[in-house]
Design a protein around this motif. Structure first.
Motif, PDB file in Angstrom:
ATOM      1  N   GLY A 295       6.564  -1.944  -4.686  1.00 22.53           N
ATOM      2  CA  GLY A 295       5.740  -2.836  -5.482  1.00 22.53           C
ATOM      3  C   GLY A 295       5.096  -3.933  -4.657  1.00 22.53           C
TER       4      GLY A 295
ATOM      5  N   THR B 204       5.526   5.305  -6.017  1.00 25.27           N
ATOM      6  CA  THR B 204       5.815   4.834  -7.374  1.00 25.27           C
ATOM      7  C   THR B 204       4.692   5.180  -8.347  1.00 25.27           C
ATOM      8  OG1 THR B 204       4.774   2.690  -6.893  1.00 25.27           O
ATOM      9  CG2 THR B 204       7.145   2.881  -6.488  1.00 25.27           C
ATOM     10  N   GLN B 205       3.723   6.004  -7.933  1.00 24.13           N
ATOM     11  CA  GLN B 205       2.546   6.222  -8.758  1.00 24.13           C
ATOM     12  C   GLN B 205       2.860   6.879 -10.102  1.00 24.13           C
ATOM     13  OE1 GLN B 205       0.125   7.605  -5.206  1.00 24.13           O
ATOM     14  NE2 GLN B 205      -1.489   6.805  -6.492  1.00 24.13           N
TER      15      GLN B 205
ATOM     16  N   ASN C  68       4.475   4.198 -12.271  1.00 23.79           N
ATOM     17  CA  ASN C  68       3.466   3.231 -12.695  1.00 23.79           C
ATOM     18  C   ASN C  68       2.561   3.803 -13.782  1.00 23.79           C
ATOM     19  OD1 ASN C  68       4.499   1.550 -10.763  1.00 23.79           O
ATOM     20  ND2 ASN C  68       2.866   1.869  -9.289  1.00 23.79           N
TER      21      ASN C  68
ATOM     22  N   GLU D 147       2.271   1.820 -17.142  1.00 23.32           N
ATOM     23  CA  GLU D 147       0.961   1.223 -17.404  1.00 23.32           C
ATOM     24  C   GLU D 147       0.102   2.059 -18.357  1.00 23.32           C
ATOM     25  OE1 GLU D 147      -0.812   0.690 -13.593  1.00 23.32           O
ATOM     26  OE2 GLU D 147       0.817  -0.566 -12.833  1.00 23.32           O
TER      27      GLU D 147
END
Length: 518
Positions: free
Chosen positions: A11, A67-68, A71, A75
């Motif tokens: 992050g 971390t895509q 995320n 998100e």
């Protein structure tokens, strides 16, 4: 000489390392994670290659921990439209797909679902006959309205044949490259949680394609043309890019496990608690025989309850960039707010105006970063009060991870580890390494490839030793598909769970094997 390139996206920072064929760290770098992620990956990759001075063509393996996928779920971005087919009519109509899901997520994924005839009882007997015409009619209605399909059969972990046949029919009508996720290959026992994990896997199709393609293009751009590429799984092992395209959900939670594996390598330890302090959070995990301990309970991912394997991790809002505040009553609070990747702009030691834990560490003489004169005005009494609060937060988290009252060995890694106290209650020894700040990228680089398999067996119908051998063979097949060398496969874990509610000595068998990269 041959080399490995490992990259881990966090992050706050994106770390990169290069290892030689003896797994010695040749070069490492740490740069800020960028909003688009890919720029940060490329920057770290270019920096570490340039600094090492090696020929990029000699890099034979490249690994990415990212971390895509996590995320994207948190998100609600770049997710595919998913159609859900549950095989289990009429037995499961009382609880529909997407039950207890956040409504915004359901809308993004299209919310299309249908419960069709099929499914199995716990003993493998059919609930209702599988109806191919019913399936084909549904697929014709959905044509062009979904980007991926999740197929979930009741007790498909025992009999996956109906799910497999459904996939064949979907690809006949939609094309061989159309993404299909089968629950029997993803989740554990428990229909709804397994269904949820399968839906998420299908939803991540677009994200993983972009991630995989972007990684491959960045490598080529830097002249890394001969490397086999891998993504990190959340059990501390690797999977080939092609395997990751099928099972993107396995990348969720891979960041902390990379740190745990890297910490184990740097410390030469197989059993310990690992504390990885980053810029925003501190993650704690447990090493068991060299691998991260897995969670034994259902895990929420972005507000959605799942039961696919996840590491047993505790995250607390404590990092090197965490904000330090004191209220009018003198009460100290630390985090969860953090300056994150802006620490070199906002922290006091770097000329900013925000008090962070790093400022406290510098004031106490625990770290030498920035300009110590900028924090000379902080009273030692206040700094020690903050240190005491940090100590309390870490000790509480360690106690939560322990399974006994005995003291433990603690491996301390991460770029924010400078804020940790020198002594902690319940800790026998604290192990640190100069390369600790890039332990996550090292973990990505040194990881092996694994294969997991789980199935219910009736020990009255099949001998225990035959069942265990059968499960091991399936796990080995998964490992080879993920990119492991057949000759190097090694059995590392066997778990048997008797099911008291099922007859015939029914036992859930889970087997894990690991192997070296091809």
């Amino acid at each position: 000489m041959k080399y490995r390139l490992g990259i881990d996206v966090g992050g706050t920072n994106t770390d990169a390392v290069i290892l030689d064929d003896q797994l010695n760290v040749i070069e490492s770098t740490k740069s800020h994670t960028t909003k688009d992620i890919e720029t940060g990956i490329y920057r770290s990759m270019k920096t570490v290659i340039d600094q090492s001075g090696i020929d990029p063509a000699k890099i034979t393996h490249a690994m990415l921990g990212t971390t895509q996928c996590t995320n994207a779920i948190v998100e609600r971005k770049n997710l595919a439209r998913v159609g859900v087919i549950r095989l289990g009519y009429p037995a499961s109509v009382s609880i529909l797909p997407y039950t207890a899901w956040p409504q915004d997520m359901v809308g993004i994924l299209s919310g299309k679902y249908r419960i069709l005839h099929g499914g199995s009882e716990y003993n493998g007997e059919s609930i209702t006959p599988f109806n191919e015409d019913e399936l084909r009619d549904l697929l014709k209605k959905w044509q062009g309205e979904v980007d991926a399909i999740a197929v979930v059969g009741i007790f498909s972990s025992i009999k996956p044949e109906q799910e497999q046949r459904t996939e064949v029919i979907i690809k006949q009508l939609y094309g061989q490259t159309f993404p299909v996720s089968l629950s029997s290959t993803i989740g554990s026992i428990g229909l709804i949680e397994r269904e949820n994990a399968t839906i998420l896997n299908a939803a991540l199709h677009k994200v993983i394609q972009k991630t995989a393609n972007g990684f491959a293009q960045s490598l080529i751009h830097e002249g890394v043309k001969n490397a086999k590429t891998y993504l990190c799984q959340n059990d501390g092992t690797l999977m080939s890019i092609e395997y990751a395209r099928q099972y993107p959900i396995l990348t969720i939670g891979s960041g902390p496990t990379n740190s745990i594996r890297g910490a184990a390598y740097l410390a030469g330890a197989k059993n310990a608690v690992v504390l990885d302090i980053g810029g925003t959070t501190a993650d704690l995990g447990v090493l068991v025989n060299g691998f991260p301990r897995e969670s034994s309970i259902a895990v929420d991912v972005g507000g959605i309850r799942t039961n696919f394997r996840m590491p047993d991790i505790i995250s607390i809002g404590l990092g090197g960039g965490s904000l330090v505040k004191e209220d009018k009553d003198g009460k100290i609070t630390i985090g969860p707010e953090s300056v994150g990747y802006q620490i070199e702009e906002k922290a006091l030691v770097f000329g900013g105006d925000t008090l962070t834990t790093t400022d406290i560490a510098v004031r106490l003489g625990q770290a030498k970063v920035g300009n110590s004169k900028n924090v000379a005005g902080i009273s030692l009494e206040f700094a020690k009060k903050v240190e005491s609060k940090i100590k309390e937060m870490i000790e509480t988290a360690i106690d939560q991870m322990k399974t006994s009252g005995d003291d433990v060995d603690l491996i301390l890694v991460g770029g924010g580890s400078i804020i940790a106290p020198e002594r902690l209650a319940g800790v026998r020894s604290i192990i640190q390494n100069p390369k600790g700040p890039v332990a996550n990228a090292i973990g990505a680089s040194i990881a092996q490839v694994s294969g997991d398999f789980e199935k219910l067996y009736s020990y009255e119908k099949i001998k225990r030793e035959v069942a265990l051998k059968d499960a091991q063979q399936f796990a080995e097949k998964q490992a080879v598909l993920a990119g492991a060398s057949q000759e190097t496969l090694e059995l590392v874990d066997v778990n048997e769970t008797p099911l008291a509610y099922a007859p015939g000595k029914t036992t859930k068998v889970r087997v894990k094997v690991v192997g070296k990269l091809i």
